[in-house]
Write an enzyme that holds these catalytic residues in place. Structure first.
Site, PDB file in Angstrom:
ATOM      1  N   TYR A  48      -6.001  -7.543   0.837  1.00 49.78           N
ATOM      2  CA  TYR A  48      -7.097  -7.332   1.806  1.00 49.78           C
ATOM      3  C   TYR A  48      -8.474  -7.578   1.187  1.00 49.78           C
ATOM      4  O   TYR A  48      -9.405  -6.810   1.422  1.00 49.78           O
ATOM      5  CB  TYR A  48      -7.088  -5.885   2.319  1.00 49.78           C
ATOM      6  CG  TYR A  48      -5.789  -5.409   2.914  1.00 49.78           C
ATOM      7  CD1 TYR A  48      -5.198  -6.045   3.993  1.00 49.78           C
ATOM      8  CD2 TYR A  48      -5.162  -4.266   2.405  1.00 49.78           C
ATOM      9  CE1 TYR A  48      -4.009  -5.581   4.543  1.00 49.78           C
ATOM     10  CE2 TYR A  48      -3.968  -3.796   2.958  1.00 49.78           C
ATOM     11  CZ  TYR A  48      -3.412  -4.468   4.026  1.00 49.78           C
ATOM     12  OH  TYR A  48      -2.239  -4.000   4.563  1.00 49.78           O
ATOM     13  N   TYR A 176      -0.945   0.799  13.958  1.00 50.84           N
ATOM     14  CA  TYR A 176      -0.682  -0.081  12.808  1.00 50.84           C
ATOM     15  C   TYR A 176       0.745   0.179  12.346  1.00 50.84           C
ATOM     16  O   TYR A 176       1.123   1.333  12.138  1.00 50.84           O
ATOM     17  CB  TYR A 176      -1.663   0.197  11.657  1.00 50.84           C
ATOM     18  CG  TYR A 176      -1.326  -0.601  10.418  1.00 50.84           C
ATOM     19  CD1 TYR A 176      -1.736  -1.928  10.281  1.00 50.84           C
ATOM     20  CD2 TYR A 176      -0.558  -0.046   9.391  1.00 50.84           C
ATOM     21  CE1 TYR A 176      -1.392  -2.674   9.161  1.00 50.84           C
ATOM     22  CE2 TYR A 176      -0.220  -0.786   8.267  1.00 50.84           C
ATOM     23  CZ  TYR A 176      -0.643  -2.098   8.152  1.00 50.84           C
ATOM     24  OH  TYR A 176      -0.291  -2.833   7.054  1.00 50.84           O
ATOM     25  N   ASP A 270       7.098   5.963  14.093  1.00 54.58           N
ATOM     26  CA  ASP A 270       6.717   5.451  12.777  1.00 54.58           C
ATOM     27  C   ASP A 270       6.036   6.599  12.019  1.00 54.58           C
ATOM     28  O   ASP A 270       4.851   6.868  12.209  1.00 54.58           O
ATOM     29  CB  ASP A 270       5.762   4.264  12.962  1.00 54.58           C
ATOM     30  CG  ASP A 270       5.249   3.715  11.642  1.00 54.58           C
ATOM     31  OD1 ASP A 270       5.464   4.366  10.601  1.00 54.58           O
ATOM     32  OD2 ASP A 270       4.613   2.648  11.655  1.00 54.58           O
ATOM     33  N   LYS A 299       6.249   5.387   1.912  1.00 58.49           N
ATOM     34  CA  LYS A 299       5.096   5.977   1.219  1.00 58.49           C
ATOM     35  C   LYS A 299       5.462   7.222   0.394  1.00 58.49           C
ATOM     36  O   LYS A 299       5.854   7.094  -0.752  1.00 58.49           O
ATOM     37  CB  LYS A 299       3.986   6.293   2.221  1.00 58.49           C
ATOM     38  CG  LYS A 299       3.373   5.022   2.835  1.00 58.49           C
ATOM     39  CD  LYS A 299       2.077   5.310   3.511  1.00 58.49           C
ATOM     40  CE  LYS A 299       1.472   4.072   4.146  1.00 58.49           C
ATOM     41  NZ  LYS A 299       0.794   3.189   3.219  1.00 58.49           N
TER      42      LYS A 299
HETATM   43  C1  LIG Z   1       2.087   3.946   9.993  1.00 58.44           C
HETATM   44  C2  LIG Z   1       2.418   2.824   9.053  1.00 58.44           C
HETATM   45  N1  LIG Z   1       3.463   2.040   9.322  1.00 58.44           N
HETATM   46  C3  LIG Z   1       3.813   1.037   8.507  1.00 58.44           C
HETATM   47  C4  LIG Z   1       3.105   0.768   7.358  1.00 58.44           C
HETATM   48  C5  LIG Z   1       3.498  -0.387   6.475  1.00 58.44           C
HETATM   49  O1  LIG Z   1       4.011   0.074   5.271  1.00 58.44           O
HETATM   50  P1  LIG Z   1       4.045  -0.881   3.983  1.00 58.44           P
HETATM   51  O2  LIG Z   1       2.646  -1.083   3.556  1.00 58.44           O
HETATM   52  O3  LIG Z   1       4.873  -0.129   2.985  1.00 58.44           O
HETATM   53  O4  LIG Z   1       4.704  -2.146   4.413  1.00 58.44           O
HETATM   54  C6  LIG Z   1       2.004   1.559   7.042  1.00 58.44           C
HETATM   55  C7  LIG Z   1       1.187   1.293   5.850  1.00 58.44           C
HETATM   56  O5  LIG Z   1       0.085   1.725   5.700  1.00 58.44           O
HETATM   57  C8  LIG Z   1       1.645   2.613   7.924  1.00 58.44           C
HETATM   58  O6  LIG Z   1       0.595   3.400   7.676  1.00 58.44           O
END
Ligand SMILES: Cc1ncc(COP(=O)(O)O)c(C=O)c1O
Length: 454
Positions: A48, A176, A270, A299
């Site tokens: 980024y 996101y 998610d 995470k």
């Molecule tokens: C809510 C959410 N879903 C999916 C992702 C994507 O995860 P990754 O960066 O491990 O691909 C993130 C990453 O910040 C996220 O915050």
């Protein structure tokens, strides 16, 4: 502001930028600069980042607890847990030991045709902590891929049940879900990160969160209209993270779940950001008594040590894949899925939620954030102050030069990464109250240095 003042600010910013952009072993300003930092500049492509206008990343030598040590010896308090992952702080000995001993025994084995104890035990531990019959765990190695797997599961669930045409997803503005192609298509289409790809992405169904009666009715109608083509609804429960730390109530989450049931559409939660303690519960959906059909974690899953993600489905979903027909299998299998080191790290991380008072620590963080960020509310450039679990946000009218602001945080001894119009913290759950106060006071101080845009 007169021209002289404007020029001075410009000059100051240019000097800072130049210093950061000209880091090299031969630069007299950095006499002890090791050559790997020059190599980073020549060969390492940062995430980024517009490399021309953004300072190269700060060189880090090590980290322990909540402190990151830079190569020049400065120490920063980590206010964002390395992209919201390092929940137990860096180098927790319990995870470290688990990783080392697994490394010496079985660092990796393909999950196709084999099984191993860490993956089996972790799958059961995750099934046990999830509500309802979310019992079937598919491991991957990143959050984006965990979402993609959830999307594949949802599409194929309908196909395996003989229902054709349900291959789209409803997703929410401000959401996101990752950076891969399928996940980019279900992110907020207007936030800057993915707009270049809009022509390439499969169009999905964008909706507003039902935060009032009118929007609830609109969502109801939208779901009714698209029910025949929707495989699932994707939501970040209670907090939309990368979209700007936007909070919604438990009632809103319940309403989304209710409409999914009404229109017979699968709900995919998610919890990559919100799950595993972030909001004070192991599963954020539990706050609203919602049981999704599919849930994802990553995470904090390994305490932010090694990459691992999990997509967990209910028995109803899983059973749709049980058949004599090989074509009804889930055709997905990343090389490193269920990596034993990752699974051991995750097991050790889950131990820590039991052995140490993690959720109480998150609640204490929440209280302290509420108290210590509140003074920012009266500042000229501040639009809103909000806290949910271990997430503290100061929303501003505009951040100005964000690189300059990030540099100011470093000068204050804290690692904070403002974006969009927000300054936020998501500290490791183990942060002590004194260290947290250093983070919050830097946030309030620097929010106070911003000029109001309104
Ligand atoms: C809510 C959410 N879903 C999916 C992702 C994507 O995860 P990754 O960066 O491990 O691909 C993130 C990453 O910040 C996220 O915050």
């Amino acid at each position: 502001m007169n021209n002289k003042a404007r020029n001075e600010i410009f000059l100051k910013k240019t000097i800072i930028r130049e210093i950061y952009m000209t880091v090299s072993p031969n630069n007299p300003l950095f006499p002890d600069m090791p050559d790997w930092q020059q190599q980073a500049r020549d060969n390492l492509w940062p995430p980024y980042t517009q490399m021309r206008t953004t300072p190269i990343g700060l060189p880090v030598s090590e980290a322990e607890g909540v402190r990151i040590t830079l190569a020049d010896g400065r120490r920063l308090i980590d206010g964002v847990s390395s992209w919201w992952s390092v929940c137990h702080g860096y180098r927790h000995p319990h995870i470290e030991q688990a990783v080392i001993s697994q490394m010496q025994k079985l660092p990796h084995i393909m999950l196709g045709g084999y099984q191993h104890e860490p993956a089996a035990r972790l799958a059961t531990r995750l099934a046990d902590l999830c509500p309802g019959d979310l019992n079937h765990v598919f491991f991957t190695d990143s959050g984006s891929v965990a979402i993609e797997v959830g999307m594949k599961m949802a599409i194929q669930y309908w196909l395996n049940n003989g229902v054709k045409g349900r291959h789209k997803f409803l997703h929410f503005r401000g959401g996101y879900h990752g950076d891969t192609f399928a996940t980019m298509a279900v992110c907020d289409p207007e936030e800057g990160m993915h707009s270049h790809f809009s022509g390439v992405l499969t169009p999905q169904v964008l909706a507003e969160l039902p935060v009032n009666d009118e929007l609830y009715e609109r969502l109801d109608m939208q779901m009714a209209k698209h029910a025949d083509e929707l495989a699932g609804v994707l939501i970040e429960p209670l907090v939309q993270g990368a979209g700007g730390m936007i909070f919604h109530s438990e009632e809103v989450l319940k309403k989304v779940a209710r409409l999914c049931q009404k229109h017979n559409i699968l709900l995919i939660a998610d919890e990559i950001m919100t799950g595993l303690g972030r909001l004070g519960e192991m599963v954020a959906c539990q706050r609203a008594d919602v049981i999704p059909d599919i849930i994802t974690f990553s995470k904090t899953l390994t305490g932010g040590t090694v990459p691992l993600a999990a997509t967990i489905a209910t028995s109803r979903i899983f059973e749709a894949f049980l058949s004599d027909d090989p074509a009804k299998a889930l055709m997905h299998g990343p090389t490193f899925m269920g990596n034993p080191i990752g699974c051991m790290a995750a097991l050790a991380s889950l131990d820590l939620f039991e052995q140490e008072p993690r959720l109480e620590q998150v609640r204490a963080i929440e209280k302290q954030l509420e108290k210590e960020l509140e003074p920012a509310r009266g500042l000229p450039a501040v639009k809103d102050v909000r806290v949910c679990g271990s997430i503290g946000v100061i929303e501003t009218t505009g951040l100005g030069d964000v690189n300059f602001l990030k540099q100011r945080f470093v000068e204050e001894g804290v690692w904070i990464r403002p974006f969009g119009s927000i300054i936020y913290t998501i500290p490791p759950y183990i942060i002590g109250s004194e260290d947290l106060s250093k983070v919050t006071s830097a946030m309030v101080k620097l929010a106070g240095e911003l000029k109001s845009n309104t």
